[in-house]
Design a protein around this motif. Sequence first.
Motif, PDB file in Angstrom:
ATOM      1  N   LEU A 119     -13.269  46.839  37.887  1.00 40.07           N
ATOM      2  CA  LEU A 119     -13.190  46.406  36.500  1.00 40.07           C
ATOM      3  C   LEU A 119     -14.448  46.678  35.686  1.00 40.07           C
ATOM      4  CD1 LEU A 119     -11.686  43.034  35.351  1.00 40.07           C
ATOM      5  CD2 LEU A 119     -13.496  44.162  34.134  1.00 40.07           C
ATOM      6  N   THR A 120     -15.596  46.229  36.184  1.00 47.16           N
ATOM      7  CA  THR A 120     -16.799  46.333  35.359  1.00 47.16           C
ATOM      8  C   THR A 120     -17.187  47.795  35.142  1.00 47.16           C
ATOM      9  OG1 THR A 120     -17.463  44.207  36.294  1.00 47.16           O
ATOM     10  CG2 THR A 120     -19.112  45.388  35.017  1.00 47.16           C
ATOM     11  N   VAL A 121     -16.922  48.633  36.147  1.00 47.47           N
ATOM     12  CA  VAL A 121     -17.180  50.068  35.980  1.00 47.47           C
ATOM     13  C   VAL A 121     -16.289  50.609  34.856  1.00 47.47           C
ATOM     14  CG1 VAL A 121     -17.032  52.332  37.080  1.00 47.47           C
ATOM     15  CG2 VAL A 121     -17.822  50.353  38.397  1.00 47.47           C
ATOM     16  N   ASN A 122     -15.019  50.260  34.899  1.00 50.90           N
ATOM     17  CA  ASN A 122     -14.113  50.746  33.853  1.00 50.90           C
ATOM     18  C   ASN A 122     -14.522  50.215  32.477  1.00 50.90           C
ATOM     19  OD1 ASN A 122     -12.544  52.269  35.566  1.00 50.90           O
ATOM     20  ND2 ASN A 122     -11.101  50.607  36.001  1.00 50.90           N
ATOM     21  N   LEU A 123     -14.996  48.976  32.448  1.00 49.20           N
ATOM     22  CA  LEU A 123     -15.427  48.412  31.171  1.00 49.20           C
ATOM     23  C   LEU A 123     -16.575  49.254  30.597  1.00 49.20           C
ATOM     24  CD1 LEU A 123     -15.285  46.241  29.016  1.00 49.20           C
ATOM     25  CD2 LEU A 123     -16.667  44.752  30.482  1.00 49.20           C
ATOM     26  N   HIS A 124     -17.536  49.610  31.439  1.00 46.76           N
ATOM     27  CA  HIS A 124     -18.633  50.446  30.952  1.00 46.76           C
ATOM     28  C   HIS A 124     -18.140  51.812  30.477  1.00 46.76           C
ATOM     29  CE1 HIS A 124     -22.292  48.161  31.285  1.00 46.76           C
ATOM     30  NE2 HIS A 124     -21.977  47.732  32.501  1.00 46.76           N
ATOM     31  N   LEU A 125     -17.201  52.398  31.215  1.00 49.09           N
ATOM     32  CA  LEU A 125     -16.683  53.708  30.791  1.00 49.09           C
ATOM     33  C   LEU A 125     -16.000  53.603  29.426  1.00 49.09           C
ATOM     34  CD1 LEU A 125     -15.193  55.122  34.125  1.00 49.09           C
ATOM     35  CD2 LEU A 125     -17.329  55.765  32.999  1.00 49.09           C
ATOM     36  N   TYR A 152     -22.636  40.451  30.723  1.00 51.91           N
ATOM     37  CA  TYR A 152     -23.730  41.328  31.145  1.00 51.91           C
ATOM     38  C   TYR A 152     -23.460  42.755  30.679  1.00 51.91           C
ATOM     39  CZ  TYR A 152     -24.441  37.524  34.573  1.00 51.91           C
ATOM     40  OH  TYR A 152     -24.599  36.316  35.186  1.00 51.91           O
ATOM     41  N   ALA A 153     -22.219  43.192  30.855  1.00 47.67           N
ATOM     42  CA  ALA A 153     -21.876  44.563  30.457  1.00 47.67           C
ATOM     43  C   ALA A 153     -22.090  44.742  28.958  1.00 47.67           C
ATOM     44  CB  ALA A 153     -20.427  44.882  30.830  1.00 47.67           C
ATOM     45  N   TRP A 254      -8.734  46.087  33.794  1.00 46.58           N
ATOM     46  CA  TRP A 254      -8.383  44.946  34.616  1.00 46.58           C
ATOM     47  C   TRP A 254      -8.681  45.246  36.080  1.00 46.58           C
ATOM     48  CZ3 TRP A 254      -5.051  48.059  31.945  1.00 46.58           C
ATOM     49  CH2 TRP A 254      -4.068  48.753  32.645  1.00 46.58           C
ATOM     50  N   CYS A 255      -8.658  44.214  36.902  1.00 44.29           N
ATOM     51  CA  CYS A 255      -8.883  44.459  38.320  1.00 44.29           C
ATOM     52  C   CYS A 255      -7.548  44.363  39.053  1.00 44.29           C
ATOM     53  CB  CYS A 255      -9.915  43.502  38.901  1.00 44.29           C
ATOM     54  SG  CYS A 255      -9.633  41.789  38.504  1.00 44.29           S
ATOM     55  N   GLY A 256      -7.512  44.885  40.259  1.00 44.58           N
ATOM     56  CA  GLY A 256      -6.246  44.951  40.984  1.00 44.58           C
ATOM     57  C   GLY A 256      -6.130  43.918  42.083  1.00 44.58           C
TER      58      GLY A 256
END
Length: 441
Positions: A119-125, A152-153, A254-256
């Motif tokens: 999730l957080t990686v996708n949020l940054h992208l 934080y992101a 979202w996360c899975g």
Amino acid sequence: MPSAGWDGPGRKRVRFEPGEDFARALDAEDGLAPLRDEFLIPASGSGRARVYLAGHSLGLQPRRAKAYIEQELADWERLGVEGHFKARNPWFSYHELVAEPMARVVGAKAGEVVVMNTLTVNLHLMLASFYRPTQGRSAILMESGAFPSDRYAAASQIRYHGFDPETSLLELSPRAGEHTLRTQDMLDSIRENGPRVALVLLGQVNFLTGQAFDSAAVVEEARRQGCAVGFDLAHAAGNLELQLHDWAPDFAVWCGYKYLNSGPGGLGGCFVHERHGRGDSLPRLAGWWGHNKATRFAMPAEFDPLAGAEGWQLSNPPIFPLASLRASLELFDRATMPALRRKSERLTAYLEFLIGRLPAGFCRLITPSDPAQRGCQLSVRIGVDAKALVERLAEAGFICDLRPPDILRLAPVPLYNSFMDVHRLASALAQHAHAPSAPVR
Ligand SMILES: *Cc1c(COP(=O)(O)O)cnc(C)c1O
């Protein structure tokens, strides 16, 4: 308590009763009940199934996940690198097997959704593409009680662009004495701050309070103000009936591994609305897996993005986590989101009804009573020593979680929880309930 005891507006009306027979009767008429057998439920030392109410944190293992992962291990053993094209489910295109079922879960078109990263990686992208601050319009508007990783992101992105979170991170707080946000306050705030706001970033269901927001209204107001708008669906995907395409935020992530049961650290999802097409006008952080499939292995120097959300992929995806996610998404297709949501509203209303019968002052529900403003989770503030209570519940075979100091989160999940689970939990709470010296705030 208008909705407690009832089944939600527009639904078949059931007057709940407190007895165990009634829980058994609800289970007997539940068409989704057989899906429980498709999951592995943790057992206690004596082998008795425990009561699992923590699907908001980590979903249970679909029974078929193991076979699906073993299939890929066997193909790797048999084929080595040739598995990319010759495996029974070729790894080259494996992620495509989950795109459509995932899109159905979130109410999107298949091309708008990709399963990748966490999730957080996708949020940054997504922020790299959709948070484009300027001197006059640099702010990110979010909830004050957002999940820390999102904050934080957002703060780090603001700094990354040379701005200061002190002035560019705007947070919406509930009114004094209230736990949840009012829709009208959210809309007013977007309107008042609109010209300064580059991006509205909202967790569609709050992880702590369980409150679900009026996403369609938020998107409409944000877009009217010229802001980009994105959702974090960590607690909404697989929980609520979402209409991402129609609500039309710019992006969602979202996360899975929560309601989508893909396993610890499992892959997340990412949505980019189709109006962004190939995303040619957007800056992005690119990688080879987002490149045109036809020329990917020719490895040209220039990046040629795939249309839609797939174009944001960076790396070739990990196959084992995709395999476990596939096992879960098949069950969502079998059940369908509308049917899951119908059961979920009833299951949660039943839990609310039983909690409402506990001794006065023992606990207080902070999740809204209106079914339209919540998913399956109920958050209750405990008036007695909450830590000791959760320990006693754990000893008795219940898995739920405590957010310190005193918020117990209970998530009856329609895919694998039963009305008897809810009844057992409420009986255990009643056993331990005693009124605190002062009433709960
Ligand atoms: C669970 C959750 C996360 C977790 O992020 P990961 O990057 O998958 O570890 C982030 N945001 C919200 C709102 C969550 O509920």
